[in-house]
Design a protein around this motif. Structure first.
Motif, PDB file in Angstrom:
ATOM      1  N   UNK A  55     -32.005 -33.374  11.471  1.00  0.00           N
ATOM      2  CA  UNK A  55     -33.179 -34.952  10.697  1.00  0.00           C
ATOM      3  C   UNK A  55     -34.543 -34.624  10.820  1.00  0.00           C
ATOM      4  N   UNK A  56     -35.142 -34.892   9.752  1.00  0.00           N
ATOM      5  CA  UNK A  56     -37.207 -34.082   9.992  1.00  0.00           C
ATOM      6  C   UNK A  56     -37.981 -35.938   9.036  1.00  0.00           C
ATOM      7  N   UNK A  57     -37.771 -36.874  10.219  1.00  0.00           N
ATOM      8  CA  UNK A  57     -38.534 -37.873   9.979  1.00  0.00           C
ATOM      9  C   UNK A  57     -40.582 -37.670  10.613  1.00  0.00           C
ATOM     10  N   UNK A  58     -41.795 -37.770   9.570  1.00  0.00           N
ATOM     11  CA  UNK A  58     -42.971 -37.265   9.618  1.00  0.00           C
ATOM     12  C   UNK A  58     -43.685 -38.433   8.609  1.00  0.00           C
ATOM     13  N   UNK A  59     -44.931 -39.119   8.846  1.00  0.00           N
ATOM     14  CA  UNK A  59     -45.924 -39.665   8.689  1.00  0.00           C
ATOM     15  C   UNK A  59     -45.555 -39.971   7.206  1.00  0.00           C
ATOM     16  N   UNK A  60     -45.325 -38.630   5.711  1.00  0.00           N
ATOM     17  CA  UNK A  60     -45.085 -38.722   4.754  1.00  0.00           C
ATOM     18  C   UNK A  60     -43.620 -40.176   4.858  1.00  0.00           C
ATOM     19  N   UNK A  61     -42.592 -40.149   4.955  1.00  0.00           N
ATOM     20  CA  UNK A  61     -40.989 -40.942   5.023  1.00  0.00           C
ATOM     21  C   UNK A  61     -41.224 -42.378   5.482  1.00  0.00           C
ATOM     22  N   UNK A  72     -32.405 -42.013  13.547  1.00  0.00           N
ATOM     23  CA  UNK A  72     -31.380 -42.286  14.249  1.00  0.00           C
ATOM     24  C   UNK A  72     -30.528 -42.913  12.677  1.00  0.00           C
ATOM     25  N   UNK A  73     -30.651 -43.593  11.557  1.00  0.00           N
ATOM     26  CA  UNK A  73     -30.080 -44.290  10.600  1.00  0.00           C
ATOM     27  C   UNK A  73     -29.748 -42.749   9.509  1.00  0.00           C
ATOM     28  N   UNK A  74     -30.965 -42.035   9.556  1.00  0.00           N
ATOM     29  CA  UNK A  74     -29.965 -40.259   8.828  1.00  0.00           C
ATOM     30  C   UNK A  74     -29.007 -39.615   9.761  1.00  0.00           C
ATOM     31  N   UNK A  75     -28.821 -39.819  10.940  1.00  0.00           N
ATOM     32  CA  UNK A  75     -27.902 -39.002  11.670  1.00  0.00           C
ATOM     33  C   UNK A  75     -26.668 -40.012  11.739  1.00  0.00           C
ATOM     34  N   UNK A  76     -27.057 -41.313  11.869  1.00  0.00           N
ATOM     35  CA  UNK A  76     -26.095 -42.710  12.006  1.00  0.00           C
ATOM     36  C   UNK A  76     -25.336 -41.959  12.876  1.00  0.00           C
ATOM     37  N   UNK A  87     -29.820 -46.238  20.752  1.00  0.00           N
ATOM     38  CA  UNK A  87     -29.839 -46.688  21.907  1.00  0.00           C
ATOM     39  C   UNK A  87     -29.082 -45.181  22.180  1.00  0.00           C
ATOM     40  N   UNK A  88     -27.928 -44.333  21.612  1.00  0.00           N
ATOM     41  CA  UNK A  88     -27.289 -43.444  21.788  1.00  0.00           C
ATOM     42  C   UNK A  88     -28.308 -41.867  22.107  1.00  0.00           C
ATOM     43  N   UNK A  89     -29.527 -42.118  21.355  1.00  0.00           N
ATOM     44  CA  UNK A  89     -30.250 -41.490  21.295  1.00  0.00           C
ATOM     45  C   UNK A  89     -31.109 -40.886  22.825  1.00  0.00           C
ATOM     46  N   UNK A 138     -42.886 -44.895  21.334  1.00  0.00           N
ATOM     47  CA  UNK A 138     -42.080 -44.727  20.319  1.00  0.00           C
ATOM     48  C   UNK A 138     -40.807 -44.755  20.723  1.00  0.00           C
ATOM     49  N   UNK A 139     -40.281 -44.120  21.543  1.00  0.00           N
ATOM     50  CA  UNK A 139     -39.294 -43.662  21.826  1.00  0.00           C
ATOM     51  C   UNK A 139     -39.086 -44.731  22.101  1.00  0.00           C
ATOM     52  N   UNK A 140     -39.629 -45.193  22.856  1.00  0.00           N
ATOM     53  CA  UNK A 140     -38.564 -46.651  24.584  1.00  0.00           C
ATOM     54  C   UNK A 140     -39.182 -48.030  23.520  1.00  0.00           C
ATOM     55  N   UNK A 141     -39.681 -48.517  22.209  1.00  0.00           N
ATOM     56  CA  UNK A 141     -40.212 -49.637  21.216  1.00  0.00           C
ATOM     57  C   UNK A 141     -38.671 -48.883  21.155  1.00  0.00           C
ATOM     58  N   UNK A 142     -38.058 -48.382  20.202  1.00  0.00           N
ATOM     59  CA  UNK A 142     -37.122 -48.734  19.779  1.00  0.00           C
ATOM     60  C   UNK A 142     -35.643 -48.371  20.409  1.00  0.00           C
ATOM     61  N   UNK A 143     -36.085 -47.991  21.718  1.00  0.00           N
ATOM     62  CA  UNK A 143     -34.900 -48.355  22.917  1.00  0.00           C
ATOM     63  C   UNK A 143     -34.259 -47.188  22.991  1.00  0.00           C
ATOM     64  N   UNK A 144     -34.657 -46.045  22.868  1.00  0.00           N
ATOM     65  CA  UNK A 144     -34.256 -44.755  23.190  1.00  0.00           C
ATOM     66  C   UNK A 144     -34.065 -44.443  24.528  1.00  0.00           C
ATOM     67  N   UNK A 145     -33.313 -43.279  25.207  1.00  0.00           N
ATOM     68  CA  UNK A 145     -33.252 -42.561  26.088  1.00  0.00           C
ATOM     69  C   UNK A 145     -34.562 -41.699  26.002  1.00  0.00           C
TER      70      UNK A 145
END
Length: 232
Positions: free
Chosen positions: A131-137, A152-156, A160-162, A174-181
């Motif tokens: 997956x590649x997420x850029x500002x354009x997306x 996370x949605x695009x890789x299903x 919390x598992x990322x 950004x990672x903390x705000x999304x509850x990622x490690x």
């Protein structure tokens, strides 16, 4: 953990040398003192505007003349995007191990898509990157969690598992705000104003080398698989 996401410049890929080459060439064209490589390197994570500002400190960043110089910088970079650029040393084995165990890895970056795609293509990573997420997306970029949720949605995979790895406070936020490690890549292009107290970034983990990153990722990901399969 079931997926690993990276920031691009200064975390996954060591792009500084090409930025340094272009900025120093622009200095020579202007006839001004050549900016030191280390001074350019610490601005890479701040984006094109910050790097071009090193050459044209007298111009306001919204000045049409400055914006023209910024666009020229991007055009020069896009034309020769991977002359001296490669993955950080030790990153290829890390990616290979993730792929061996069918753990998706991807990129969430504030780098424009046209440049990100060109860079991945030049390094033969396009098909390998899940997956590649850029500002354009997205409507909001890092440190907002929107790009993280989209990746996370695009890789299903649940956020919390990322794992998210980055070298700038906005990456960790950004990672903390999304509850990622979150993992702070201290080997990257740490912004000068934020590098003295890395614990203040509140990352879940700090690594000083790609080798350390590899070990941490292995410990977080491989236990969810067959421990006997961890061969690297």
């Amino acid at each position: 953990m079931k997926a690993v996401l990276f920031d691009l410049d200064g975390t996954l890929i060591d792009t500084a040398a090409d930025f340094i080459r272009i900025i120093q060439d622009m200095c020579r064209e202007k006839g001004c003192a050549v900016v030191a490589a280390d001074d350019i390197r610490v601005q890479v994570s701040e984006g094109a505007r910050a790097m071009v500002k090193l050459v044209y400190p007298e111009l306001d960043v919204e000045d049409p003349v400055f914006l023209a110089h910024r666009q020229r910088f991007l055009d020069l970079y896009g034309a020769d995007i991977a002359v001296d650029t490669d993955l950080f040393e030790g990153m290829y084995p890390l990616l290979a191990e993730l792929e061996q165990h069918q753990i998706p890895w991807g990129i969430v970056t504030n780098k424009p898509r046209w440049l990100s795609e060109a860079l991945l293509k030049a390094l033969n990573l396009t098909e390998r990157c899940a997956v590649l997420v850029c500002p354009d997306d997205v409507s909001k970029t890092k440190p907002d969690p929107e790009p993280m949720f989209l990746a996370a949605k695009q890789i299903q995979t649940d956020v919390q598992d990322c794992i998210y790895v980055g070298d700038h406070p906005r990456d960790i936020d950004a990672g903390r705000n999304a509850h990622m490690y979150t993992i702070l890549a201290a080997y990257g292009y740490l912004p000068l104003q934020h590098k003295d107290d890395l614990t203040a970034w509140q990352a879940d983990c700090i690594v000083n080398t790609v080798s350390e990153l590899h070990q941490v990722v292995r410990e977080l990901v491989i236990p969810t698989l067959n421990p006997a399969s961890a061969t690297l």
